[in-house]
Write a protein that holds these residues in place. Sequence first.
Motif, mmCIF file in Angstrom:
data_model
loop_
_atom_site.group_PDB
_atom_site.id
_atom_site.type_symbol
_atom_site.label_atom_id
_atom_site.label_comp_id
_atom_site.label_asym_id
_atom_site.label_seq_id
_atom_site.Cartn_x
_atom_site.Cartn_y
_atom_site.Cartn_z
ATOM 1 N N SER A 240 0.996 -1.284 0.125
ATOM 2 C CA SER A 240 -0.018 0.004 0.001
ATOM 3 C C SER A 240 0.943 1.175 -0.088
ATOM 4 O O SER A 240 1.746 1.443 0.887
ATOM 5 C CB SER A 240 -0.879 0.029 1.196
ATOM 6 N N VAL A 241 0.351 2.080 -0.871
ATOM 7 C CA VAL A 241 1.688 3.203 -1.150
ATOM 8 C C VAL A 241 0.647 4.574 -1.412
ATOM 9 O O VAL A 241 -0.319 4.410 -2.162
ATOM 10 C CB VAL A 241 2.430 3.214 -2.363
ATOM 11 N N LEU A 242 1.362 5.667 -0.610
ATOM 12 C CA LEU A 242 0.226 6.920 -1.113
ATOM 13 C C LEU A 242 1.389 7.845 -1.614
ATOM 14 O O LEU A 242 2.617 7.995 -1.165
ATOM 15 C CB LEU A 242 0.142 7.536 0.559
ATOM 16 N N ILE B 20 -1.363 17.940 7.738
ATOM 17 C CA ILE B 20 -0.749 16.702 7.565
ATOM 18 C C ILE B 20 -1.101 15.643 8.753
ATOM 19 O O ILE B 20 -0.947 14.602 8.307
ATOM 20 C CB ILE B 20 0.778 17.088 7.324
ATOM 21 N N LYS B 21 -1.544 16.371 9.766
ATOM 22 C CA LYS B 21 -1.691 15.604 10.885
ATOM 23 C C LYS B 21 -3.062 14.601 10.617
ATOM 24 O O LYS B 21 -3.399 13.552 11.126
ATOM 25 C CB LYS B 21 -2.082 16.219 12.276
ATOM 26 N N ALA B 22 -3.868 15.171 9.527
ATOM 27 C CA ALA B 22 -5.219 14.507 9.154
ATOM 28 C C ALA B 22 -5.010 13.337 8.512
ATOM 29 O O ALA B 22 -5.996 12.516 8.060
ATOM 30 C CB ALA B 22 -6.116 15.680 8.736
ATOM 31 N N LEU B 23 -3.707 13.233 7.852
ATOM 32 C CA LEU B 23 -3.526 11.983 6.788
ATOM 33 C C LEU B 23 -3.638 10.684 7.400
ATOM 34 O O LEU B 23 -3.132 10.407 8.700
ATOM 35 C CB LEU B 23 -2.041 12.056 6.480
ATOM 36 N N LYS B 24 -4.466 9.879 6.910
ATOM 37 C CA LYS B 24 -4.777 8.330 7.290
ATOM 38 C C LYS B 24 -3.392 7.397 6.535
ATOM 39 O O LYS B 24 -3.746 6.941 5.669
ATOM 40 C CB LYS B 24 -5.888 8.007 6.909
ATOM 41 N N LEU B 25 -2.391 7.488 7.428
ATOM 42 C CA LEU B 25 -1.158 6.657 6.929
ATOM 43 C C LEU B 25 -0.959 5.107 7.448
ATOM 44 O O LEU B 25 -0.179 4.746 7.220
ATOM 45 C CB LEU B 25 -0.032 7.429 7.145
ATOM 46 N N LYS B 26 -2.184 4.791 8.350
ATOM 47 C CA LYS B 26 -2.084 3.357 8.914
ATOM 48 C C LYS B 26 -2.155 2.325 7.957
ATOM 49 O O LYS B 26 -3.080 2.491 7.067
ATOM 50 C CB LYS B 26 -3.231 3.387 9.978
ATOM 51 N N GLY B 27 -1.183 1.455 8.161
ATOM 52 C CA GLY B 27 -1.171 0.312 6.924
ATOM 53 C C GLY B 27 -0.527 0.687 5.625
ATOM 54 O O GLY B 27 -0.307 -0.215 4.906
ATOM 55 N N ARG B 28 0.064 1.912 5.624
ATOM 56 C CA ARG B 28 0.841 2.309 4.327
ATOM 57 C C ARG B 28 2.169 1.616 4.554
ATOM 58 O O ARG B 28 2.874 1.763 5.556
ATOM 59 C CB ARG B 28 0.740 3.749 4.247
ATOM 60 N N ASN B 29 2.653 1.152 3.284
ATOM 61 C CA ASN B 29 4.098 0.707 3.494
ATOM 62 C C ASN B 29 5.007 1.677 2.809
ATOM 63 O O ASN B 29 6.265 1.542 3.242
ATOM 64 C CB ASN B 29 4.276 -0.634 2.435
ATOM 65 N N ALA B 30 4.543 2.754 2.025
ATOM 66 C CA ALA B 30 5.478 3.678 1.767
ATOM 67 C C ALA B 30 4.657 5.168 1.291
ATOM 68 O O ALA B 30 3.462 4.896 0.891
ATOM 69 C CB ALA B 30 6.361 3.265 0.213
ATOM 70 N N ARG C 233 10.297 14.772 8.047
ATOM 71 C CA ARG C 233 10.222 14.394 9.601
ATOM 72 C C ARG C 233 8.696 14.266 10.181
ATOM 73 O O ARG C 233 8.273 13.233 10.836
ATOM 74 C CB ARG C 233 10.955 15.396 10.397
ATOM 75 N N ARG C 234 8.029 15.127 9.586
ATOM 76 C CA ARG C 234 6.405 15.220 9.812
ATOM 77 C C ARG C 234 6.026 13.808 9.532
ATOM 78 O O ARG C 234 5.038 13.008 10.336
ATOM 79 C CB ARG C 234 5.728 16.502 9.346
ATOM 80 N N LEU C 235 6.211 13.492 8.473
ATOM 81 C CA LEU C 235 5.590 12.045 7.965
ATOM 82 C C LEU C 235 6.104 10.722 8.540
ATOM 83 O O LEU C 235 5.369 9.966 8.826
ATOM 84 C CB LEU C 235 5.970 11.981 6.429
ATOM 85 N N LYS C 236 7.576 10.808 8.976
ATOM 86 C CA LYS C 236 8.075 9.633 9.555
ATOM 87 C C LYS C 236 7.326 9.480 11.030
ATOM 88 O O LYS C 236 7.369 8.639 11.891
ATOM 89 C CB LYS C 236 9.397 9.673 9.593
ATOM 90 N N ARG C 237 7.111 10.665 11.713
ATOM 91 C CA ARG C 237 6.705 10.752 12.850
ATOM 92 C C ARG C 237 4.917 10.284 12.743
ATOM 93 O O ARG C 237 4.685 9.541 13.869
ATOM 94 C CB ARG C 237 6.556 12.152 13.763
ATOM 95 N N ILE C 238 4.279 10.705 11.933
ATOM 96 C CA ILE C 238 3.092 10.145 11.917
ATOM 97 C C ILE C 238 2.902 8.749 11.356
ATOM 98 O O ILE C 238 2.113 7.871 11.872
ATOM 99 C CB ILE C 238 2.363 10.813 10.719
ATOM 100 N N ALA C 239 3.799 8.472 10.642
ATOM 101 C CA ALA C 239 3.821 6.744 9.853
ATOM 102 C C ALA C 239 5.163 6.209 10.233
ATOM 103 O O ALA C 239 6.057 6.128 9.287
ATOM 104 C CB ALA C 239 3.342 6.810 8.798
ATOM 105 N N PRO C 240 5.748 5.948 11.430
ATOM 106 C CA PRO C 240 6.954 5.405 11.523
ATOM 107 C C PRO C 240 6.995 4.134 11.008
ATOM 108 O O PRO C 240 8.203 3.602 10.680
ATOM 109 C CB PRO C 240 7.169 5.235 13.110
ATOM 110 N N ALA C 241 6.156 3.256 10.691
ATOM 111 C CA ALA C 241 6.308 2.004 9.886
ATOM 112 C C ALA C 241 6.485 1.928 8.544
ATOM 113 O O ALA C 241 6.602 1.070 7.770
ATOM 114 C CB ALA C 241 5.379 1.011 10.370
ATOM 115 N N ALA C 242 6.238 3.279 7.967
ATOM 116 C CA ALA C 242 6.190 3.387 6.422
ATOM 117 C C ALA C 242 7.516 4.152 6.020
ATOM 118 O O ALA C 242 8.305 4.837 6.835
ATOM 119 C CB ALA C 242 4.948 4.549 6.171
ATOM 120 N N ARG C 243 8.009 3.729 4.847
ATOM 121 C CA ARG C 243 9.179 4.270 4.138
ATOM 122 C C ARG C 243 8.817 5.353 3.582
ATOM 123 O O ARG C 243 7.948 5.704 2.547
ATOM 124 C CB ARG C 243 9.790 3.344 3.272
#
Length: 673
Positions: free
Chosen positions: A515-517, A557-567, A586-596
Amino acid sequence: MLKFSRGIDQDRAAAAGGLQQVAVARGSAAAAQPSRLPTLFATAATVAVLYFARDVFLPLAIAILLTFALAPLVSRLRRVGCPRSVAVIGTVTTAFLFLSAFGVVIAMQVSEVAQNLPTYQYNIVEKVRTLKETGSESQILERIGRVIERISTEISRPEPEVRASPEPTPETKPLLVEIFSPQRPVETLKNIINPLLGPLATTGLVIVVVIFMLFEREELRDRFIRLVGYGDLHRTTEALQDAAARVGRYLLMQLVVNITYGIPLAIGLSLLGIPNAVLWGMLAIVLRFVPYIGPVIAAALPLFLAFAAAPGWSLLVWTAALFIVLELLSNNVVEPWLYGSRTGLSPLAIIVAAIFWAWLWGPVGLVLSTPLTVCLVVLGRHVPQFEFLEILLGNEPVLDPKERLYQRLLAGDPDEATDNAEDMLQEKYLVEFYDTVAIPALLLAERDRARGALTNTQAAQIAQSANTLIANLEEIAGEEEGEEETSAEAQESDDDDDDDDDADEYDLPPGDGKSVLCVGGRSDLDDVTASMLAQTLWIQGADAAQATHEVLKAGNIKALKLKGRNAVVLSVLDQDFMRHAKFTVRRLKRIAPAARVGIVLWKEDGRPGTTERDQLIESLQADFVVFGMGDAVREALSDELPRSLKLAHPKIAPGYAIRRSKRTDTESTVKAD
């Protein structure tokens, strides 16, 4: 205040120096670009000379083209071992004897047709009358109209006066007398020879010039090189070889095509019973040298004869069917097989050239229009001053595919852009089209926007047209997705055999379960590139979504739903975005630490090396930074784990702790008071 005024003065001086540099650059660019006025004046003068001195240049042009046509035969005879004189004179004699016999047969056939024309008069009159009666709406109305016209004529006719005088004697009419003056034999011979003197003199002059050109071909080539291109032997030699090859091949192949058309035509017309079938076949061989108009004239004469020779209509129908079949076979089978479109001329250029040369030199210029125009195109290809000739007359595209796509998007015409894209997609995959054509076209738009040549309204229109293009290509994307699924097993079975080969640039991994955004960087054009990347990932089987650049703002950016995204992939055309990319990553990696989290900085050329790319990745703390579509898809679908975010530890300036403690003590004292 003094420092401030000095800073202003320095800024003004720098601005003035920059403007002066821009003015100097513009002046040098204008001076570097040559003026086209001398070339236009030279072209107009050349056309005027060719028109007013056509009696001199027309035989020379015919001789030069015949030299191009006969030179390969002379060269082959020389390679066999035949002496130069025998090869040249034998080839020229054979060619002109054949042309003379050809002309004599045509003259005899034309004379026979002229003698037989009165016998077809009755059939022509009857068919015209039949057509007239068939075309009329009602014969009764015509008869009634004729009766009414006759009655009105009788009524309006005055009555004759009656005279009492006796009838006058009839007036005698004078007799017509013809006076025959016997001509002397010398005058009769002069009347016969005078009309033939001009063509015979021209033919003799052409023969002599062809012989001398074939004898002195190498010498003339060297003199031409010394006169025109001594400073650039390579370009001049290439131009001469290109012109000789194109013109000679065109004349020879066109002759073969015309013969394969004229001989079956003569046989078919003879079997149908058309009189003088040999004449029509020979005329078709000659007239087909005239582009587009010649075949029509060659077909019109036999069709008229079929209309006049037989009382019925079946002969006309069969003759028309014969011409249609031969034209289809010649245009779709024989011509592509022999030479196709090797002349290098566009269809419109052939028509315009035929009109121009017909105006300049009459019917002979019409026959010579195509080979002469080929020479002009070769001249424009190898001589920079005449480059406009190749642009106007050639069949090669003058715009790159990316420039053509950008022009269509700028004009707000996504339909034509889709048609062009579909033509290119017949030979390449969608990912390759996006990477080599569509993204470079958007890079051109971004460069124009950065230098102020593209307004925000135009950029928005380009983005809208590009989104329409992407939507139109959705069907092709679905077809490619099916191809990927059906070819997955075959690709896995061939992996063992292809381990030693380099991987193809667009041989992309499958995206099942990923799953990619894809997010645009900072403009509408970036959003378009994100949509292209998302569509490519969807073709590979991934769950790809696209978001606009508006979601990267601090409040969104905080309203982005990045749960389950791989990248999460940031798609960027604007180079200035890289200054702010570190904070966005940095903001994206804080919101989705499991995504590349990675960045695609689109570049067509001048891509950084591995070391520079690694430094860029380290400074941005991104998981990857790539510059093309293939690498972006591979990194987005990669199974690598994301990098951990390194928190910044700023260095504390000396004395900071002491100043902070003093400030704290002061604040506590104030509160106590």
